[in-house]
Each structure stands twice: as C-alpha cells, then as structure tokens.
Enzyme design. Structure first.
Site, mmCIF file in Angstrom:
data_model
loop_
_atom_site.group_PDB
_atom_site.id
_atom_site.type_symbol
_atom_site.label_atom_id
_atom_site.label_comp_id
_atom_site.label_asym_id
_atom_site.label_seq_id
_atom_site.Cartn_x
_atom_site.Cartn_y
_atom_site.Cartn_z
ATOM 1 N N SER A 17 -3.561 -5.039 -2.631
ATOM 2 C CA SER A 17 -3.140 -4.053 -1.785
ATOM 3 C C SER A 17 -1.450 -3.981 -2.388
ATOM 4 O O SER A 17 -1.054 -2.846 -2.566
ATOM 5 C CB SER A 17 -3.095 -3.906 -0.459
ATOM 6 N N ARG A 42 6.373 -4.021 2.183
ATOM 7 C CA ARG A 42 5.668 -4.286 3.455
ATOM 8 C C ARG A 42 5.518 -3.097 4.424
ATOM 9 O O ARG A 42 4.490 -2.921 4.961
ATOM 10 C CB ARG A 42 6.393 -5.297 4.483
ATOM 11 N N HIS A 45 2.945 -1.018 2.539
ATOM 12 C CA HIS A 45 1.640 -1.642 2.796
ATOM 13 C C HIS A 45 1.141 -1.324 4.201
ATOM 14 O O HIS A 45 -0.164 -1.309 4.155
ATOM 15 C CB HIS A 45 1.874 -3.254 2.459
#
Lengths: 205, 205
Positions: A17, A42, A45
């Site tokens: 991912s 992040r 994500h």
C-alpha cells in the site's frame, strides 16, 4: 513492525500500500524533507485519498519542534478520545480531558464547547507538549488564544479538524499564527489525518 | 444532544454543518429511505467529503437487520480500538478483541492477521451481532468465510476498510455475499465512515 501491522500478511499489505501511495503522490511532495514526506505518505495511506497531498501544509518549524517535544516525552493532548486511541506507540503520555468533570464545569461557566474547555483545563494545569485536533475547531481557536496570551506552553499543534463550519477558518488562523503547525486546507481533515501525523512523528523520533 | 455535541455552540456548528451536507448531496440520495439518508449524511458530515455519497452502497436488508440487532442489544464487534472508541452511545456492548492474548495465539497458529484472528475468536466464543470494519480487509474476508460455513452469527457488517491493497476486493466480496451490509466502493473508507454509520443507526433505534 511497520504501520501498526504485527503479522507477515498485515505487513505485506502495508508495504504494498505504501508503494502505491508513493507512486500516486510523487509529483506533489517536491520540496518536502524526508520527515515531512513520511507524514504526507502516512496521511494518504490512512485515508486512501491522494487529495491530501495537496491539502496538507506544515510550518517550516513544525517537524523540528514536534520531534523535540516527543523526544523529551512531553505530553500529547487530543481533542477527542477517538484520536487518543489511535496513538498507541508513544513512550510519553497521551491525554484527553474532554470527559473530565472539571472540563464540563468550565464549559458551563464560560459558555464554550467542552473541547475548548479542555484546552482551558490544560492551561490551568500547566500543560507542556503537543496538541492534536482532528475534530474540534473551537479547541484550535482556544489553543491559539491562550498561546498568544502566554498562558499555554504548546510546542506544536496538529490542527486538522474536519467539517463545513468553522474548521477551515480555525486552520487558516492556526497557519497564520506563530505556533509550529500542520493543517489541512479546506473542510477535509479528521481523526485518521491527526493520528497518521502523530504516528509518523513518533516513528521518526 | 445532536451529533455528539453537548454544548450550545457545539450544537449550532453541528446543525449548520448538517444543513450544508444536505444541500451538497441532495441529488445523490434519491431512492434511499430516511434511515439510509441519515447514514449517508453522517458519513459526509464526518469526512467533509461529498464523494462518499457516491461511494456508499447498502444491501436492501442492511438497515432493518442492523436496527433489529441493535434493538436487541446484541454485541457490536470492531476491528480496531479506534473504531470502538468512537461508538459511545450504545446501550449494549461494544467489543474489540485485537489485543487479546488468545487472538495473538490464533494469528500465529493459523498464520493470519490479528484482525482476522479476532473474528475467529469471536466465532469460537459464540458471537452474535454486528461487525464493524474500518480498517482490516482480512477481517472482512474471515467474517464472510465463517458466515458462509455457518460458524458465525452475523446480523450485519459495516464493511468499509480503507486502503489501496485488498480493501476494494474485500468490500466487493462482501457486497456480493448474503450478509446484510454497507460498503464503500474503491480504496476509500476508514474509521470515521465506520463510526458515522453505527452512530447513525444507534440514533435511529
């Protein structure tokens, strides 16, 4: 352990991912340093929303000031418990005052939200550290107000409240303050963005 | 009390925000019943992302089955604690097994994620109720597997994992199952979507 995954399968999903995130936002992170890039990655994500690479803005002193505070194990204060429960790897204390009886009293006394009252309560009790707001614009305004009156020792604010009312204004006000900060432009934001930012910083201490 | 706001200022912000949400998505909710509309509005409210009005899909039996389970105070199981901590107004129990020692053992034994192992654990312990997944596609797959083997008594699944790997596939698989469900199409989803859905249902019991 990577991105909270604790098994091989979880880790493989997280790594793959992360690669996809990198390819999606690589043109949008030019000029950011590696610490800042990790934060943006992040956030994308954890939302699967590449738009955040355009919406996230950090003051140039945000990462340094936040990392220094975290290295010193200073407190992290969150606006709501959902944000607190996402921050699980910190060696210092993660606090949320919104359900304290004293905070309810302050809210009633000053006719402010409980989120704002929890910042007043932090100030009254000598808070020192980082504040993390995923939801309550009123908490952002109160934190800036107390900081500018030199009544609150904030090292950095993660200011990413979500919502169509007051959220954008609170983030713009924060971005134009002297407090080291990260914000998202516009109504979007919320718990996952707040949590991703803090967890990125903690992983980079 | 409205949308979790407990003071006048918080309530005004929440109400005004909800009005804006309504105007933004009014053309996208045609054909939905009032219960379903409330769910979609809450999701858009909690993400400030009107795209979700296009991404959310519910099976026609989702609301009825979920409301019946909640009225009976059956359990709610979440994949991670962050989702659990957002569900604060339920008269029944909200559980999350991911940190149980037994779940860690199952994950190791079966070489699966801890999220998937927590569903096996629920099955082993006679779970009955609603499952809520904001993050772990592996939990969605495991829940469908055990349901189809008649080893899990699920009344409805809120299946909105976020991520670029496996999340979409898990949601498509769920949508094509016989389990009453709500999903989001594509990689987007996450904790706020899961929490908004459950809190909408609880407010409508």
């Amino acid at each position: 352990m990577f991105m909270g995954a604790s098994t091989k399968e979880g880790q493989l999903i997280a790594e793959k991912s992360r690669e996809i995130v990198r390819s999606l936002i690589k043109d949008k992170i030019i000029g950011l340093n590696p610490y800042e890039i990790d934060i943006v990655e992040r956030i994308v994500h954890s939302t699967a929303d590449p738009d955040y690479a355009d919406l996230v803005k950090m003051s140039s002193d945000f990462v340094d000031s936040a990392l220094k505070s975290l290295k010193n194990n200073e407190d992290i204060l969150t606006d709501i418990n959902m944000v607190k429960s996402g921050i699980t790897q910190y060696s210092g204390e993660v606090k949320c005052f919104i359900k304290e009886e004293e905070v309810k009293k302050i809210a009633k006394r000053d006719e402010i939200t409980r989120a704002a009252a929890s910042i007043q309560y932090a100030s009254d009790n000598g808070f020192e550290g980082i504040m993390v707001f995923g939801n309550a614009p009123t908490a952002v305004f109160k934190a800036i107000e107390l900081y500018e009156k030199a009544e609150l020792n904030i090292k950095a604010i993660v200011g990413v409240p979500v919502g169509f009312v007051a959220a954008s204004e609170s983030k713009e006000r924060l971005y134009n303050s002297n407090i080291p900060n990260i914000i998202t432009i516009g109504p979007k934001g919320g718990t996952p963005i707040a949590v991703a930012t803090v967890n990125s910083l903690i992983s980079q201490i």
